[in-house]
Design a protein around this motif. Sequence first.
Motif: not given
Length: 132
Positions: A59-65, A89-94, A102-110
């Motif tokens: 959806g509108s969520t960026l997911v780092v896995c 560290r995963l949050r910093r890398l995200a 150039g991606v701007r999202v407000t919802d990032v999930r690990i």
Amino acid sequence: MMTTRQVRRVAVDARTQAQKLGAWGEQLAARHLIGEGMVILDRNWRGDGGELDLVLRQGSTLVVCEVKTRSSTGWGQPLEAVGRQKADRLRRLAAQWMAAHGVRVTDVRIDLVGVLRTPEGPVVEHVRAVGA
């Protein structure tokens, strides 16, 4: 007694096996996440201080896995290898990934995916929103 050359060969073979296992686990994890409706944006992206195994959109969520694969539980369950420090560290890398693309999202999930190879077949465990 093994020669230096034989010892190096064993180390290279072991590393290659670990890399193959990791790639296999990442492929299973990717299929699992796609099956949950996610879209893969990037794989094995390297930033300052580490690597992101999978970057996805749900959806509108960026997911780092982060994917952890094991062939046994001798060193514990796969997901036990990810602690608070790794999640930070995963949050910093995200943030680095978003800036680089150039991606701007407000919802990032690990998320974490653990893959365990068993005689009965692979066991995939997905944990959402680590440290949220």
